[in-house]
Design a protein around this motif. Structure first.
Motif, PDB file in Angstrom:
ATOM      1  N   MET A 181       1.192  -0.514   0.390  1.00  0.00           N
ATOM      2  CA  MET A 181      -0.079   0.085  -0.203  1.00  0.00           C
ATOM      3  C   MET A 181       0.801   1.017  -0.513  1.00  0.00           C
ATOM      4  O   MET A 181       2.058   1.055   0.221  1.00  0.00           O
ATOM      5  N   VAL A 182       0.283   2.295  -1.056  1.00  0.00           N
ATOM      6  CA  VAL A 182       0.935   3.343  -0.855  1.00  0.00           C
ATOM      7  C   VAL A 182       0.096   4.271  -0.514  1.00  0.00           C
ATOM      8  O   VAL A 182      -0.712   4.739  -0.282  1.00  0.00           O
ATOM      9  N   ALA A 226      -4.397  -4.252  12.129  1.00  0.00           N
ATOM     10  CA  ALA A 226      -5.485  -4.816  11.580  1.00  0.00           C
ATOM     11  C   ALA A 226      -5.606  -4.405  10.378  1.00  0.00           C
ATOM     12  O   ALA A 226      -5.619  -3.090   9.433  1.00  0.00           O
ATOM     13  N   ALA A 227      -5.570  -4.247   9.045  1.00  0.00           N
ATOM     14  CA  ALA A 227      -5.824  -4.177   7.650  1.00  0.00           C
ATOM     15  C   ALA A 227      -7.069  -4.812   7.257  1.00  0.00           C
ATOM     16  O   ALA A 227      -7.040  -6.147   7.116  1.00  0.00           O
ATOM     17  N   VAL A 253      -0.682  -4.840   9.893  1.00  0.00           N
ATOM     18  CA  VAL A 253       0.368  -4.724   8.893  1.00  0.00           C
ATOM     19  C   VAL A 253       1.869  -5.058   9.289  1.00  0.00           C
ATOM     20  O   VAL A 253       2.612  -5.433  10.323  1.00  0.00           O
ATOM     21  N   ALA A 254       2.530  -6.208   8.617  1.00  0.00           N
ATOM     22  CA  ALA A 254       3.989  -6.217   8.197  1.00  0.00           C
ATOM     23  C   ALA A 254       4.926  -5.331   8.383  1.00  0.00           C
ATOM     24  O   ALA A 254       6.067  -5.866   9.018  1.00  0.00           O
ATOM     25  N   VAL A 297       3.660   0.720   2.866  1.00  0.00           N
ATOM     26  CA  VAL A 297       3.135   0.149   4.032  1.00  0.00           C
ATOM     27  C   VAL A 297       2.597  -1.673   3.567  1.00  0.00           C
ATOM     28  O   VAL A 297       1.949  -1.492   2.916  1.00  0.00           O
ATOM     29  N   LEU A 298       3.588  -2.824   3.936  1.00  0.00           N
ATOM     30  CA  LEU A 298       3.515  -3.830   3.727  1.00  0.00           C
ATOM     31  C   LEU A 298       2.032  -4.654   4.864  1.00  0.00           C
ATOM     32  O   LEU A 298       2.608  -5.205   5.432  1.00  0.00           O
TER      33      LEU A 298
END
Length: 216
Positions: free
Chosen positions: A116-117, A131-132, A148-149, A166-167
């Motif tokens: 994610m950017v 959480a995502a 989120v890793a 964001v990974l």
């Protein structure tokens, strides 16, 4: 083609190793017989035959190891457990690959990662492990939960300003549904705040940074 030649050479060398092992055993048996009542010259000749058989066996084993190592270099192996996502790989049969050429793309079976950017103004509130939820354009009706890793430590310039990657690791995603390169949208939990604070954030940020920079 070279791999097929190497396989035939390995079979031949394995046969030679078996034959040489038998010859060595016979030479050692002959030496043992001579030790029980033969002349010194006969015993020395038998020892030389044993030494020659041992040397020949060592050379054959070294040659076999070299051929096996050469053959192992002709196999393409995935460095992880997964599956190939390229189509029509049979069309690459017989293709000569130069160093650095991509033969196929492999997808790991482990939990997939989504990139994610986010603008830099949103990154400060994020934490690893948050959480995502991801929704992909290809599977709009199915949400993919995740967490989120990692958060990229260095930002980069994008069309909408400075941003960070964001990974997000998907937790319950089926590999068959996902393909590298898919796009979509995502949400990341960053805490709860009243609506009026959320709506006034751009104005508060402008006052705290832009207006501040105007004054000496």
């Amino acid at each position: 083609k070279q791999a097929a030649v190497d396989r035939l050479r390995i079979l031949e060398q394995q046969t030679q190793v078996v034959i040489q092992n038998k010859a060595l055993a016979e030479a050692e048996a002959q030496l043992q017989l001579l030790l029980n009542g033969s002349t010194a010259e006969e015993i020395e000749m038998a020892r030389q035959e044993v030494a020659e058989a041992e040397a020949a066996l060592r050379r054959l084993r070294q040659s076999l190891e070299h051929s096996e190592a050469r053959l192992s270099g002709t196999r393409l192996r995935m460095p992880f457990s997964g599956y190939l996502v390229d189509a029509y790989l049979n069309q690459k049969v017989g293709l000569y690959l130069t160093e650095g050429t991509t033969f196929a793309t492999a997808q790991a079976k482990r939990r997939p990662l989504v990139e994610m950017v986010l603008p830099e103004s949103e990154v400060a509130a994020l934490k690893v492990g948050a959480a995502a939820e991801i929704r992909l354009l290809a599977h709009a009706e199915q949400p993919f939960p995740g967490r989120v890793a990692a958060i990229e430590p260095t930002g980069s310039a994008t069309a909408f300003g400075q941003s960070f990657k964001v990974l997000v690791e998907l937790l319950d995603a089926e590999g068959a549904l996902l393909r590298p390169g898919m796009t979509g949208y995502g949400k990341i939990e960053s805490g709860h705040k009243p609506l009026y604070i959320q709506l006034s954030r751009p104005l508060a940020r402008f006052a705290a940074i832009e207006l501040w920079s105007w004054f000496p």
